[in-house]
Design a protein around this motif. Structure first.
Motif, PDB file in Angstrom:
ATOM      1  N   ALA A 189       0.822  -1.209   0.000  1.00 39.42           N
ATOM      2  CA  ALA A 189       0.000   0.000   0.000  1.00 39.42           C
ATOM      3  C   ALA A 189       0.856   1.259   0.000  1.00 39.42           C
ATOM      4  N   HIS A 190       1.978   1.234   0.740  1.00 37.82           N
ATOM      5  CA  HIS A 190       2.865   2.390   0.841  1.00 37.82           C
ATOM      6  C   HIS A 190       4.318   1.918   0.876  1.00 37.82           C
ATOM      7  N   ILE A 191       5.169   2.671   0.212  1.00 39.04           N
ATOM      8  CA  ILE A 191       6.609   2.413   0.258  1.00 39.04           C
ATOM      9  C   ILE A 191       7.280   3.613   0.912  1.00 39.04           C
ATOM     10  N   GLY A 192       8.013   3.365   1.959  1.00 39.29           N
ATOM     11  CA  GLY A 192       8.725   4.440   2.635  1.00 39.29           C
ATOM     12  C   GLY A 192      10.209   4.155   2.705  1.00 39.29           C
ATOM     13  N   LEU A 193      10.941   5.120   3.214  1.00 35.68           N
ATOM     14  CA  LEU A 193      12.346   4.926   3.555  1.00 35.68           C
ATOM     15  C   LEU A 193      12.435   4.543   5.029  1.00 35.68           C
ATOM     16  N   VAL A 194      13.609   4.102   5.462  1.00 34.21           N
ATOM     17  CA  VAL A 194      13.766   3.765   6.873  1.00 34.21           C
ATOM     18  C   VAL A 194      13.495   5.004   7.727  1.00 34.21           C
ATOM     19  N   SER A 195      13.873   6.167   7.231  1.00 30.83           N
ATOM     20  CA  SER A 195      13.620   7.405   7.987  1.00 30.83           C
ATOM     21  C   SER A 195      12.125   7.667   8.142  1.00 30.83           C
ATOM     22  N   SER A 196      11.362   7.561   7.065  1.00 35.27           N
ATOM     23  CA  SER A 196       9.925   7.823   7.176  1.00 35.27           C
ATOM     24  C   SER A 196       9.216   6.714   7.945  1.00 35.27           C
ATOM     25  N   PHE A 197       9.764   5.489   7.895  1.00 33.32           N
ATOM     26  CA  PHE A 197       9.246   4.387   8.711  1.00 33.32           C
ATOM     27  C   PHE A 197       9.358   4.733  10.197  1.00 33.32           C
ATOM     28  N   ILE A 206       1.235   7.037   8.298  1.00 31.19           N
ATOM     29  CA  ILE A 206       2.291   7.075   7.305  1.00 31.19           C
ATOM     30  C   ILE A 206       2.874   8.483   7.230  1.00 31.19           C
ATOM     31  N   ALA A 207       4.171   8.587   7.444  1.00 34.57           N
ATOM     32  CA  ALA A 207       4.834   9.893   7.511  1.00 34.57           C
ATOM     33  C   ALA A 207       5.408  10.265   6.154  1.00 34.57           C
ATOM     34  N   PRO A 208       5.615  11.561   5.921  1.00 32.51           N
ATOM     35  CA  PRO A 208       6.243  11.997   4.675  1.00 32.51           C
ATOM     36  C   PRO A 208       7.731  11.669   4.645  1.00 32.51           C
ATOM     37  N   ILE A 209       8.311  11.745   3.463  1.00 34.69           N
ATOM     38  CA  ILE A 209       9.749  11.640   3.262  1.00 34.69           C
ATOM     39  C   ILE A 209      10.296  13.040   3.056  1.00 34.69           C
ATOM     40  N   ASP A 210      11.322  13.403   3.806  1.00 29.48           N
ATOM     41  CA  ASP A 210      11.834  14.767   3.673  1.00 29.48           C
ATOM     42  C   ASP A 210      12.708  14.884   2.420  1.00 29.48           C
ATOM     43  N   PRO A 245       3.861  11.579   0.733  1.00 27.81           N
ATOM     44  CA  PRO A 245       4.198  12.952   0.324  1.00 27.81           C
ATOM     45  C   PRO A 245       5.653  13.285   0.648  1.00 27.81           C
ATOM     46  N   LEU A 246       6.186  14.260  -0.045  1.00 29.09           N
ATOM     47  CA  LEU A 246       7.496  14.818   0.267  1.00 29.09           C
ATOM     48  C   LEU A 246       7.315  16.038   1.161  1.00 29.09           C
ATOM     49  N   ALA A 247       8.296  16.303   2.018  1.00 33.29           N
ATOM     50  CA  ALA A 247       8.174  17.408   2.969  1.00 33.29           C
ATOM     51  C   ALA A 247       9.475  18.181   3.045  1.00 33.29           C
ATOM     52  N   GLU A 248       9.353  19.484   3.208  1.00 37.93           N
ATOM     53  CA  GLU A 248      10.521  20.308   3.491  1.00 37.93           C
ATOM     54  C   GLU A 248      11.093  19.879   4.843  1.00 37.93           C
ATOM     55  N   PRO A 249      12.408  19.732   4.949  1.00 38.25           N
ATOM     56  CA  PRO A 249      12.967  19.179   6.193  1.00 38.25           C
ATOM     57  C   PRO A 249      12.651  19.983   7.451  1.00 38.25           C
ATOM     58  N   ALA A 250      12.799  21.280   7.398  1.00 44.70           N
ATOM     59  CA  ALA A 250      12.688  22.101   8.610  1.00 44.70           C
ATOM     60  C   ALA A 250      11.250  22.560   8.832  1.00 44.70           C
ATOM     61  N   THR A 251      10.326  21.604   8.871  1.00 45.14           N
ATOM     62  CA  THR A 251       8.915  21.913   9.084  1.00 45.14           C
ATOM     63  C   THR A 251       8.315  20.919  10.067  1.00 45.14           C
ATOM     64  N   LYS A 252       7.185  21.274  10.621  1.00 48.09           N
ATOM     65  CA  LYS A 252       6.427  20.355  11.463  1.00 48.09           C
ATOM     66  C   LYS A 252       5.594  19.450  10.559  1.00 48.09           C
ATOM     67  N   CYS A 270       3.162  17.350  21.785  1.00 47.66           N
ATOM     68  CA  CYS A 270       4.534  17.113  21.314  1.00 47.66           C
ATOM     69  C   CYS A 270       4.558  17.043  19.795  1.00 47.66           C
ATOM     70  N   ILE A 271       5.365  17.907  19.176  1.00 50.61           N
ATOM     71  CA  ILE A 271       5.403  17.956  17.711  1.00 50.61           C
ATOM     72  C   ILE A 271       6.461  16.996  17.163  1.00 50.61           C
ATOM     73  N   VAL A 272       6.289  16.668  15.890  1.00 47.31           N
ATOM     74  CA  VAL A 272       7.221  15.788  15.196  1.00 47.31           C
ATOM     75  C   VAL A 272       7.735  16.522  13.963  1.00 47.31           C
ATOM     76  N   ALA A 273       9.053  16.594  13.827  1.00 44.94           N
ATOM     77  CA  ALA A 273       9.680  17.118  12.618  1.00 44.94           C
ATOM     78  C   ALA A 273      10.078  15.945  11.745  1.00 44.94           C
ATOM     79  N   PRO A 274      10.094  16.101  10.427  1.00 41.63           N
ATOM     80  CA  PRO A 274      10.411  14.968   9.551  1.00 41.63           C
ATOM     81  C   PRO A 274      11.746  14.326   9.899  1.00 41.63           C
TER      82      PRO A 274
END
Length: 528
Positions: A189-197, A206-210, A245-252, A270-274
C-alpha cells in the motif's frame, strides 16, 4: 511554540544500520539522556550480523527487527523513569536508501495501535516485504543500467534526480521487487524509507519523506522537489500512488501518536519534525559551514561538506548530493565508502582478539607508511572503486596472502584514508592544509590512534566535539528544537559544544603519505 513546559526536552532517534539510539537534549543543547538497542545483541532471534542479512550481493534487514528494537528502547526509557512528560519535540534520522513496504493491514493498524500492547506484536504482519533491502544491497546493478538507459545515460538521470544511480539507491531496489517479487509488490500500500518508517512509528500514521532523504531515492525531481512522475511510471504505473508525500525538512509534519501519549505519557502537544537520512542529520549535528570537511567513520565511511547551488554537478558524478536539512537553499556533497566500521571490526576481531585497545596499540607501534606494506579491504562490494575482495602487497610490491597482525591493522586504516584523499584529489576538492580542518564523527571518531592517521594522511588538523560520535542523533534533536522554536538554526547553535582540536598532522608522516599516495593509486588501478 508548542507547549508551556518550563524545562522542555528534545528527542532525537537514530535508526542506524546496527542499532536504534535515542538521546534527549535540554533547551541549552546539553545531553541529559541516551539509550540504545543493538540489533545483533538485543534482538538475537533475527540472527543478523552487523544489523543485516547478507546473501551474496543481496543485503537486507528484517523490518520487524526494527519494531522490536524500537519497543526495547522505549521500555528502557520507561524503566529509567525518563521524564516523557517534558518532551516537546521529536525528530530522527536513519540509514539511507533502505525501503520499507507497508501493506494495507499495516497502515490501518498503525493508526489504531493499542497502548496496552507493544508495537511489534501489533504490526508484525503489516509489511508485504518482510526483509527490507538496505543501503548495503548491491544486487540491483541491472536495474541501475535500465534506469540510466531510460534517462539517456548517467548524466541524464543525475541531472534529473540529483545524483547518478548507485546499486544501493531506492529506485533500483523497488524496481527489483516489481520485477522479481510482483505479488508482494501488488500487496504493497505504501513504500517508505527507513527514515519515514521511524517517523511513522512516532506519528501513528504514514509519515512523509523529507527532501534531504528523498534525493537518495533517485525518484525525486531535484529542482521541483516532487516525485518524478516519468521515472515512477517507468518502474511501475502504480508506484507514484504508493509513495508518501514529500516534505521540506525544517517543518512540522504532525504530532505524536495517541499510542505514545497514552502508553508513555508524552504530551499530546509534542510535535514531530520529519526524520531524515543519517548523513544529512550529521550535517545538522555538526554545525556545518562551507569551510569545513566532515569525515564520518561509521558503518559506512563518508566524506561530506556543505555546498551551495544545484545538488547535481556534472564533474562530480561519483559524489552524492542532498538537500541541507536545516537550510533547504543549500546542499551537501558526499562521498560514500561501504567498507567502514564493519571492515575495521573484522580486522579487530581477526588480529586484536576483539579489543580496540589492542587495535590502537598496533597503530601506535607501527610506522607511518607501514614499511611499504599496502592492503585493500573491500569485504563488501565497494562503491569507490567498484570492487570486492582483499588484496595485500608486501614492501617489495609482491602480492601476499596475509600480514602480521599489527601490519594488517595499519594497512587497513592507511588504505581507508588514502582512498579518501585520492578521490578528493581527483575531484579537485581542496581539503588539505593546516589552514583547513576536518571534523570527525561516527563511532570510530573516539579512537585517537585512528584519527592521528587521518590527520597525517590528509595533512590537515582533525577536530571533534562532545557528542560528535553520535552526530546523527544529535542532529535529529537539534532539528526538533529548531522546528519547535521557530528560531534561526544559527541562533540555536550558540549553545552547541565547540569543536576541539584532537590531532595535528605530524610533518614527517605527511611527507611519507605524500610519497605513498601515487604507489597506492597505481596498485588500486591494477586491481581486478
Amino acid at each position: 511554540m508548542s507547549g508551556d513546559i518550563s524545562e522542555p526536552l528534545f528527542l532525537g532517534f537514530d535508526f542506524s544500520t546496527q542499532q536504534i539510539k535515542v538521546l534527549a537534549l535540554d533547551n541549552k543543547l546539553n545531553e541529559v539522556y541516551s539509550n540504545f538497542a543493538s540489533f545483533d545483541n538485543d534482538t538475537p532471534a533475527y540472527k543478523t550480523s552487523g544489523g543485516c542479512h547478507t546473501n551474496g550481493l543481496l543485503v537486507t534487514a528484517p523490518t520487524c527487527m526494527w519494531l522490536d528494537a524500537f519497543d526495547i528502547v522505549l521500555e528502557r526509557m520507561k524503566a529509567d523513569n525518563f521524564p516523557f512528560e517534558r518532551v516537546v519535540a521529536i525528530s530522527g534520522s536513519a540509514q539511507q536508501h533502505g525501503s520499507v513496504y507497508w501493506n494495507k493491514r499495516g497502515e490501518e493498524k498503525l493508526r489504531s495501535l493499542n497502548p496496552d500492547e507493544n508495537i511489534k506484536s501489533q504490526l508484525e504482519d503489516g509489511f508485504s516485504v518482510r526483509n527490507s533491502p538496505i543501503w548495503m544491497d548491491a544486487s540491483t546493478e541491472k536495474y541501475c543500467s535500465q534506469l540510466e538507459e531510460f534517462m539517456g545515460g548517467v548524466e541524464g538521470l543525475a541531472k534529473r534526480t540529483g545524483m547518478r544511480v548507485f546499486v544501493r539507491c531506492t529506485a533500483p531496489q523497488i524496481m527489483k521487487i516489481v520485477n522479481e517479487d510482483g505479488d508482494n509488490y501488488n500487496e504493497t500500500a505504501h513504500i517508505g524509507l527507513v527514515s519515514s518508517f521511524g517517523c511513522s512509528l512516532i506519528m501513528g500514521r504514514i509519515a512523509p519523506i523529507d527532501w534531504a532523504d528523498g534525493i537518495g531515492t533517485n525518484l525525486m525531481d531535484q529542482v521541483d522537489r516532487v516525485w518524478d512522475r516519468e521515472l515512477c511510471h517507468f518502474i511501475s504505473e502504480s508506484l507514484i500512488d504508493k509513495l508518501p508525500p514529500l516534505a521540506e525538512p525544517a517543518t512540522k509534519c504532525g504530532l505524536i501518536s495517541n499510542y505514545l501519549s497514552t502508553r508513555y505519557r508524552l504530551p499530546t502537544s509534542c510535535i514531530v519534525a520529519p526524520f531524515t537520512g543519517d548523513n544529512p542529520s550529521s550535517l545538522a549535528g555538526l554545525q556545518a559551514s562551507t569551510n569545513d570537511v566532515f569525515v564520518s567513520l561509521g558503518t559506512s565511511d563518508t566524506v561530506f561538506m556543505c555546498t551551495t547551488g544545484c545538488v547535481w554537478n556534472a564533474g562530480l558524478l561519483d559524489t552524492m548530493g542532498f538537500v541541507n536539512p536545516v537550510d533547504s537553499s543549500q546542499t551537501m556533497s558526499m562521498l560514500v565508502y561501504k567498507n567502514g566500521s564493519l571492515a575495521r571490526e573484522r580486522i579487530r576481531d581477526q588480529c586484536c582478539d576483539g579489543s580496540w585497545q589492542v587495535f590502537s596499540d598496533c597503530l601506535s607501534r607501527t610506522p607511518a607508511g607501514n614499511k611499504g606494506n599496502i592492503g585493500f579491504y573491500f569485504y563488501e562490494q565497494e562503491c569507490i572503486p567498484h570492487l570486492q575482495g582483499v588484496w595485500r602487497f608486501n614492501n617489495e610490491g609482491e602480492s601476499c596472502t596475509d600480514f602480521p597482525s599489527e601490519v594488517d591493522v595499519r594497512a587497513l586504516i592507511e588504505s581507508q584514508f588514502l582512498a579518501k584523499r585520492s578521490f578528493c584529489n581527483r575531484l579537485g576538492l581542496n581539503i588539505l592544509g593546516l589552514n583547513k580542518r576536518i571534523i570527525a564523527t561516527g563511532g570510530a571518531s573516539v579512537n585517537i590512534a585512528i584519527l592521528q592517521v587521518l590527520a597525517d594522511v590528509m595533512g590537515t588538523p582533525v577536530y571533534g566535539a562532545k557528542g560528535s560520535a553520535n552526530s546523527a542523533a544529535v542532529g535529529a534533536a537539534y532539528r526538533s528544537y529548531h522546528v519547535w522554536s521557530g528560531s534561526k538554526y544559527s541562533d540555536l547553535m550558540k549553545y552547541a559544544p565547540e569543536f576541539v582540536k584532537l590531532c595535528d598532522p605530524i610533518k614527517e608522516n605527511v611527507e611519507v603519505y605524500d610519497n605513498m599516495l601515487s604507489i597506492y593509486e597505481e596498485k588500486q588501478n591494477n586491481l581486478s
